[in-house]
Design a protein around this motif. Structure first.
Motif, PDB file in Angstrom:
ATOM      1  N   LEU A 590       0.860  -1.179   0.000  1.00 42.39           N
ATOM      2  CA  LEU A 590       0.000   0.000   0.000  1.00 42.39           C
ATOM      3  C   LEU A 590       0.898   1.231   0.000  1.00 42.39           C
ATOM      4  CD1 LEU A 590      -2.736   1.415   0.266  1.00 42.39           C
ATOM      5  CD2 LEU A 590      -2.546   1.135   2.746  1.00 42.39           C
ATOM      6  N   ASP A 591       0.765   2.040  -1.032  1.00 37.25           N
ATOM      7  CA  ASP A 591       1.602   3.224  -1.190  1.00 37.25           C
ATOM      8  C   ASP A 591       0.972   4.393  -0.436  1.00 37.25           C
ATOM      9  OD1 ASP A 591       3.142   5.330  -1.973  1.00 37.25           O
ATOM     10  OD2 ASP A 591       2.763   5.122  -4.123  1.00 37.25           O
ATOM     11  N   MET A 592       1.542   4.717   0.710  1.00 37.43           N
ATOM     12  CA  MET A 592       1.007   5.812   1.536  1.00 37.43           C
ATOM     13  C   MET A 592       1.887   7.054   1.500  1.00 37.43           C
ATOM     14  SD  MET A 592      -1.888   4.891   2.781  1.00 37.43           S
ATOM     15  CE  MET A 592      -2.146   6.139   4.046  1.00 37.43           C
ATOM     16  N   VAL A 593       2.835   7.107   0.553  1.00 37.71           N
ATOM     17  CA  VAL A 593       3.787   8.209   0.565  1.00 37.71           C
ATOM     18  C   VAL A 593       3.938   8.891  -0.794  1.00 37.71           C
ATOM     19  CG1 VAL A 593       5.896   6.905  -0.011  1.00 37.71           C
ATOM     20  CG2 VAL A 593       6.028   8.827   1.582  1.00 37.71           C
ATOM     21  N   ASN A 594       3.369   8.298  -1.845  1.00 41.53           N
ATOM     22  CA  ASN A 594       3.685   8.730  -3.201  1.00 41.53           C
ATOM     23  C   ASN A 594       2.719   9.790  -3.704  1.00 41.53           C
ATOM     24  OD1 ASN A 594       4.675   8.862  -5.806  1.00 41.53           O
ATOM     25  ND2 ASN A 594       4.986   6.670  -5.938  1.00 41.53           N
ATOM     26  N   ASN A 595       2.955  11.031  -3.310  1.00 46.02           N
ATOM     27  CA  ASN A 595       2.045  12.094  -3.757  1.00 46.02           C
ATOM     28  C   ASN A 595       2.270  12.491  -5.210  1.00 46.02           C
ATOM     29  OD1 ASN A 595       4.536  13.268  -3.129  1.00 46.02           O
ATOM     30  ND2 ASN A 595       3.626  15.207  -2.515  1.00 46.02           N
ATOM     31  N   VAL A 596       3.244  11.871  -5.858  1.00 50.44           N
ATOM     32  CA  VAL A 596       3.418  12.094  -7.299  1.00 50.44           C
ATOM     33  C   VAL A 596       2.251  11.487  -8.065  1.00 50.44           C
ATOM     34  CG1 VAL A 596       4.865  11.567  -9.290  1.00 50.44           C
ATOM     35  CG2 VAL A 596       5.930  12.225  -7.128  1.00 50.44           C
ATOM     36  N   ALA A 597       1.788  10.319  -7.614  1.00 49.87           N
ATOM     37  CA  ALA A 597       0.723   9.599  -8.326  1.00 49.87           C
ATOM     38  C   ALA A 597      -0.647  10.083  -7.856  1.00 49.87           C
ATOM     39  CB  ALA A 597       0.876   8.097  -8.105  1.00 49.87           C
ATOM     40  N   ILE A 934       3.345  -1.979   3.625  1.00 53.51           N
ATOM     41  CA  ILE A 934       3.022  -0.552   3.527  1.00 53.51           C
ATOM     42  C   ILE A 934       4.296   0.235   3.243  1.00 53.51           C
ATOM     43  CG2 ILE A 934       2.262   1.490   4.812  1.00 53.51           C
ATOM     44  CD1 ILE A 934       0.358  -0.394   6.339  1.00 53.51           C
ATOM     45  N   ILE A 935       4.243   1.081   2.228  1.00 49.42           N
ATOM     46  CA  ILE A 935       5.355   1.972   1.922  1.00 49.42           C
ATOM     47  C   ILE A 935       5.141   3.275   2.685  1.00 49.42           C
ATOM     48  CG2 ILE A 935       6.586   3.226   0.118  1.00 49.42           C
ATOM     49  CD1 ILE A 935       6.857   0.202  -0.131  1.00 49.42           C
ATOM     50  N   MET A 936       6.082   3.584   3.574  1.00 53.15           N
ATOM     51  CA  MET A 936       5.984   4.767   4.413  1.00 53.15           C
ATOM     52  C   MET A 936       7.399   5.263   4.703  1.00 53.15           C
ATOM     53  SD  MET A 936       4.582   7.141   6.020  1.00 53.15           S
ATOM     54  CE  MET A 936       2.978   6.698   5.374  1.00 53.15           C
ATOM     55  N   GLN A 937       7.554   6.576   4.800  1.00 50.71           N
ATOM     56  CA  GLN A 937       8.858   7.178   5.049  1.00 50.71           C
ATOM     57  C   GLN A 937       8.727   8.324   6.053  1.00 50.71           C
ATOM     58  OE1 GLN A 937      12.170   6.412   3.665  1.00 50.71           O
ATOM     59  NE2 GLN A 937      10.938   4.544   3.540  1.00 50.71           N
ATOM     60  N   ASN A 944      11.131  12.364  12.352  1.00 52.68           N
ATOM     61  CA  ASN A 944      10.286  11.661  13.333  1.00 52.68           C
ATOM     62  C   ASN A 944       8.804  11.784  13.007  1.00 52.68           C
ATOM     63  OD1 ASN A 944      10.255  14.482  14.054  1.00 52.68           O
ATOM     64  ND2 ASN A 944       9.350  13.896  16.006  1.00 52.68           N
ATOM     65  N   VAL A 945       8.493  12.154  11.758  1.00 55.46           N
ATOM     66  CA  VAL A 945       7.110  12.319  11.333  1.00 55.46           C
ATOM     67  C   VAL A 945       6.843  11.411  10.141  1.00 55.46           C
ATOM     68  CG1 VAL A 945       5.308  13.950  10.653  1.00 55.46           C
ATOM     69  CG2 VAL A 945       7.247  14.739  12.032  1.00 55.46           C
ATOM     70  N   LEU A 946       5.788  10.628  10.214  1.00 58.96           N
ATOM     71  CA  LEU A 946       5.378   9.847   9.052  1.00 58.96           C
ATOM     72  C   LEU A 946       4.706  10.788   8.059  1.00 58.96           C
ATOM     73  CD1 LEU A 946       3.842   6.577  10.580  1.00 58.96           C
ATOM     74  CD2 LEU A 946       6.221   7.050   9.949  1.00 58.96           C
ATOM     75  N   LYS A 947       5.226  10.840   6.833  1.00 59.15           N
ATOM     76  CA  LYS A 947       4.612  11.707   5.827  1.00 59.15           C
ATOM     77  C   LYS A 947       3.580  10.892   5.059  1.00 59.15           C
ATOM     78  CE  LYS A 947       8.624  11.260   2.685  1.00 59.15           C
ATOM     79  NZ  LYS A 947       9.588  12.022   1.888  1.00 59.15           N
ATOM     80  N   ILE A 948       2.331  11.175   5.346  1.00 62.05           N
ATOM     81  CA  ILE A 948       1.198  10.395   4.830  1.00 62.05           C
ATOM     82  C   ILE A 948       0.575  11.181   3.682  1.00 62.05           C
ATOM     83  CG2 ILE A 948      -0.995   9.313   5.434  1.00 62.05           C
ATOM     84  CD1 ILE A 948       0.067   9.372   8.392  1.00 62.05           C
ATOM     85  N   LYS A 949       0.923  10.828   2.464  1.00 64.62           N
ATOM     86  CA  LYS A 949       0.445  11.562   1.291  1.00 64.62           C
ATOM     87  C   LYS A 949       0.259  10.586   0.130  1.00 64.62           C
ATOM     88  CE  LYS A 949       5.231  12.971   0.522  1.00 64.62           C
ATOM     89  NZ  LYS A 949       6.131  14.017   0.038  1.00 64.62           N
ATOM     90  N   PRO A 950      -0.733   9.714   0.237  1.00 64.63           N
ATOM     91  CA  PRO A 950      -0.948   8.662  -0.763  1.00 64.63           C
ATOM     92  C   PRO A 950      -1.642   9.205  -2.012  1.00 64.63           C
ATOM     93  CG  PRO A 950      -2.676   8.582   0.861  1.00 64.63           C
ATOM     94  CD  PRO A 950      -1.724   9.658   1.321  1.00 64.63           C
TER      95      PRO A 950
END
Length: 974
Positions: A590-597, A934-937, A944-950
């Motif tokens: 699950l891509d939860m970080v790829n705001n390009v797409a 889950i892909i998360m960075q 120290n922050v999960l960037k959630i931008k799926p």
């Protein structure tokens, strides 16, 4: 043969000793007073006392366990305390009389009492999940303890103990009558018989020495490392110390680790590797290890069932019973033959690459007529989501057979059709067999000397060391028929002239009914047990092995090192669909970080639009064509009134770079005010105004003189906190501007993300941009809104981030998702600002305004409109944020949830008052989330922050899965 004493010991209840008894005993015989708490035990009574002198443990044992045995345990602890290793053990404390083992009377019963120092630390059992790092550390400790005890001798080591794995078979069978459930009783009995069958021939080569024999998650204590992982640093409870098999000691440890593997038995292999590295095992010990793990699991279950019948109030036993049943289930879930291969492979054993020597099964079918299907992640026959069709394999197989009448799947090809979306575990999609479409009525012959064995659904040819499982062949031979190579066997089922289906599978374990598929991470072991049946067709049917490490090494060899990749060991992603990504093994993430797409991966409308335009024309924007006019007009219509002029560029970095040059041209000045903790791009100008030390550790010391960073309006951990901090942060900007005024310097402009994206999606304090924009414009400066990450509908409630602040900038920069991955960015501004730039010459960007880029940009906007993606970002984003805020109420590590829509940030802190960043924990959590699909960075200056931008097509089910997996990680550990 075990003696009567052994069986009697299995039936002992705990001593009858209360807290008052323990307090009186400690005061009278040891002079210790303080608060007392009972600790769990199966057959002892253990109490912890806290005194001014420290903490101690009182152990009360039944007299059936001789004083000599207890003295051996004390001696072993003293022996280990002298070892060179860094871990600790408790130490004996003498009674006031000088005795280490003290006979005591409680009520009418005689017992033996001891006091030991208390070892501080967290029991490993306090964490449900152990990472490979923790597994390795436990294996190392286990080996070090065994090595340190290898020269320890004591008469009290020779004991009759039910936990001695040399006696596991008889002990378990003796205890089986206590197992009430018939199926469990039968399962334990079967497992014990099979274990003993494997172990008995190896016994003479299993080394015997002093062993702790209970190095379990309950008896190893640890501390948290920098990443928040529990690592061992101490050993307690020597109650099972014996002279026993060295490999039995490791088996005990391995069995206790099984319920910390999240169901993946192979996850304990790092512990075995680590043990072997410190204390090398011989071949017999390696082969005996897994049967002993199963034997230990069987004894655990049977013993606990009996102990509860004897001592039903024993909470320690009842609380552990479910774990022990889980251990047994997991230990018996993988065949001995497969685990033996897995362990040998983990310890470096290499097998020659060879196919079994077999005759042709279908001699009349020419090998060259057999077409092969492609069911892999990159198959061109798998389009959009047709891989989810349950019949897709057979449909593609039939298609491949349409011209020659013969086709086969590939052995060992990770089938995308068997992937599972939103699954915390890799799919079992590695085929250990082949499926074929072949001419019906084709004759089959026996490929090797064998015995035919029939089952309800198929038949098996059982040879001396290999079995062939066959489905789809009509065979009239009787069960038990002996056959020679070349004998007639049968025919492909079906009417002559049609096509029939055939399934073939080989297995070296003659007693095993093998699965058709294995998990990719287990395939290395299963391949050895179930080799390729390619030789039966006389053609290579094997898929090329997936070797992501080779592609990674090639990348590292030629791709410039500053261009980093996610994860230390990244999956090789080769396909996407909506918010899902697929690697070369068919694992779905699950891509939860790829705001390009923005509109999701693999969108068919985008693919068709790009293909159509590529087939017509692609060139640069100095040519005249319809697409650039259409797209520019559409972008301008999305901007506030007055911002009607568009530049098309290749990227966000180029957009910001151009915006700064526009501000210079329009103002005639050079100075730019930017925010600390911000990231704007990698070109010279965009990098100059980027101050995030996470992206550039030297950012603060390398800014050019025309850049003036001001305090970041981070309302959570900044200098001023809370929504009421607006005035303080505005004042910080004003001070910088006044200082510029006093130096007589002019101002070109101010640049900021409209939502503080790089810091984790933090909303700016109310009214901040209104006040800052007013001060900037009063000095003739240009206000630049960097919307590359946070704009374009991602916030759900607003199309542009600056709308949340109620302002209109002079320049908007956008990129990222406007091309869904196509190199595409834009600058939107006023005609006046744009024309001011012409004094510096014309502007040109090769692909930014190309026909293909423009068509893709238009199609993205059409999809966003037609699929209501901005509305989806609002609704699903609000739902997701609410779920994350619920997590924050359950887990202290979560400090706060930032953001809006589908641009969210989950900030981790070690302490909510100090807000100390949980940097290392965040990195480890991201690695664990990857294991769970889950892909998360991390993001932010402290990472120290999960960037959630799926992708904006994220649905409720995916949002729920993300929250569930994050909850799992925070609950179980990482």
């Amino acid at each position: 043969m075990p003696n009567t004493v052994l069986f009697q010991r299995t039936e002992l209840a705990r001593p009858l000793a209360s807290l008052n008894d323990a307090a009186a005993l400690l005061k009278q015989h040891y002079g210790l007073e303080g608060s007392i708490k009972e600790l769990g035990s199966q057959q002892d009574r253990n109490f912890r006392i806290e005194t001014e002198a420290g903490r101690f443990v009182l152990k009360i044992a039944r007299v059936e366990y001789a004083t000599l045995e207890l003295e051996a345990q004390n001696a072993a602890m003293r022996h280990l305390a002298k070892s060179e290793y860094p871990w600790k053990t408790p130490q004996p404390v003498c009674a006031l009389t000088g005795e280490e083992v003290l006979p005591v009377t409680l009520g009418d019963e005689q017992y033996n009492a001891r006091v030991l120092t208390y070892l501080d630390g967290l029991p490993l059992s306090s964490r449900n999940y152990f990472s490979p790092t923790t597994m390795h550390a436990i294996g190392t400790l286990s080996a070090q303890v065994a090595l340190a005890l290898s020269n320890f001798e004591h008469a009290g080591l020779e004991r009759d103990l039910q936990w001695d794995l040399r006696r596991a078979g008889p002990v378990a069978l003796h205890l089986l009558s206590s197992v009430n459930e018939q199926k469990r009783r039968d399962d334990v009995a079967k497992a014990m018989v099979l274990s003993m069958r494997y172990i008995n021939p190896l016994m003479d080569d299993l080394r015997v020495q002093a062993v702790h024999h209970d190095l379990t998650d309950d008896n190893i204590v640890g501390e948290l490392d920098a990443e928040g992982r529990l690592v061992p640093n101490g050993v307690i409870d020597f109650g099972d110390l014996i002279s026993g098999w060295l490999i039995g000691d490791l088996a005990v440890t391995c069995s206790s680790l099984l319920h910390h593997t999240d169901g993946n038995v192979f996850a304990i292999l790092p512990a075995i590797q680590a043990f072997h590295a410190v204390f090398p095992l011989n071949e017999a010990e390696i082969k005996a290890l897994w049967p002993l793990v199963v034997a230990r699991a069987g004894v655990l279950v049977a013993s606990s069932e009996q102990q509860l019948q004897i001592d039903p109030d024993n909470d320690y036993v009842s609380n552990n019973l479910e774990h022990e049943r889980e251990i047994f289930t997991l230990a018996t879930s993988v065949p001995f033959s497969v685990m033996e291969v897995a362990i040998l492979s983990a310890l470096g054993h290499q097998w020659p690459k060879e196919h079994p020597v077999l005759g042709r099964l279908l001699p009349d079918i020419a090998p060259e007529s057999i077409n092969l299907t492609d069911l892999s992640t990159t198959s061109p026959d798998l389009e959009e989501d047709n891989w989810a069709d349950p019949q897709i394999d057979w449909k593609l197989l039939a298609k491949a057979a349409s011209d020659t009448g013969s086709a086969s799947t590939r052995y060992g090809e990770h089938r995308l059709s068997y992937t599972r979306l939103l699954s915390p575990r890799p799919p079992a999609n590695f085929p250990l067999h082949i499926d074929a479409c072949l001419p019906a009525a084709a004759q089959a012959v026996v490929p090797f000397d064998c015995l035919l064995k029939r089952t309800n659904q198929h038949f098996i040819l059982v040879g001396a060391d290999l079995a062939l499982h066959i489905h789809g062949l009509e065979c009239q031979l009787d069960d038990g028929t002996e056959l020679k190579a070349g004998d007639a066997l049968g025919r492909i089922a079906g009417a002559e002239g049609s096509v029939g289906g055939l399934r073939l599978q080989l297995c070296r374990d003659l007693d095993l009914m093998p699965p058709l598929f294995a998990r990719p991470d287990h395939a290395f072991a299963w391949q050895r047990i179930c080799p390729s049946p390619a030789a039966l067709f006389g053609v290579d049917l094997d898929a090329a092995p997936v070797q992501t490490d080779i592609a990674l090494k090639r990348r590292q060899r030629h791709f410039a090192s500053p261009q980093k990749h996610y994860y230390a060991n990244p999956p090789q992603i080769e396909r996407g669909y909506r918010e899902h990504l697929f690697d070369t093994t068919g694992r779905a993430y699950l891509d939860m970080v790829n705001n390009v797409a923005t509109v999701g991966h693999g969108h068919p409308r985008l693919a068709m639009a790009a293909k159509k335009q590529w087939s017509l024309l692609n060139t640069n924007s100095r040519f005249h064509y319809q697409a650039v006019a259409d797209f520019s007009e559409q972008l301008a219509s999305l901007a506030p009134e007055g911002l009607d002029t568009v530049f098309l560029v290749n990227s966000g970095s180029e957009a910001v770079d151009l915006a700064i040059r526009l501000a210079w041209a329009a103002s005639g000045k050079r100075n730019i005010v930017s925010l600390l903790e911000a990231y704007h791009g990698w070109t010279m100008a965009s990098d100059a105004v980027s101050t995030s030390i996470a992206d550039n550790p030297r950012a603060l010391e390398t800014r050019p003189s025309w850049v003036h960073p001001v305090t970041a309006p981070n309302t959570y951990r900044g200098e001023y906190r809370g929504p009421e901090s607006t005035d303080a942060y505005v004042a910080a900007v004003e001070r910088a501007l006044v200082a510029m005024d006093e130096r007589g310097e002019g101002l070109a402009g101010f640049i900021a993300e409209s939502v503080f994206g790089n810091a984790g999606g933090i909303l700016l304090p109310p009214g901040y941009l209104q006040a800052v924009y007013a001060m900037v414009r009063a000095r003739g400066g240009i206000c630049i809104a960097d919307e590359v990450q946070v704009g374009y509908g991602r916030l759900g409630h607003y199309f542009w981030g600056f709308e949340e602040q109620g302002v209109v900038p002079d320049i908007i920069t956008i990129a990222k998702g406007m091309g869904n991955g196509q190199p595409l960015g834009a600058v939107i501004t006023s005609r006046a600002v744009a024309e001011a730039f012409e004094q510096d010459g014309y502007f040109f960007s090769s692909s930014g305004g190309s026909p293909v880029s423009c068509v893709i940009g238009m199609t993205v906007l059409e999809i966003m409109r037609d699929e209501n993606l901005m509305e989806n970002a609002r609704e699903v984003g609000d739902f997701l944020k609410g779920k994350l805020e619920d997590l924050a109420n359950q887990h202290p590590l979560v400090g706060v949830v930032h953001g809006m829509g589908l641009y969210l940030g989950l900030e981790f802190v070690r302490d909510r008052d100090s807000r100390e960043p949980a940097t290392h924990e965040t990195a480890a959590i991201c690695e664990r989330l990857q294991d769970l699909g889950i892909i998360m960075q991390p993001t932010g200056d402290h990472l120290n922050v999960l960037k959630i931008k799926p992708p904006l097509c994220l649905d409720y089910e995916s949002a729920n899965f993300f929250v569930a997996m994050l909850d799992k990680v925070l609950s179980e550990g990482w």
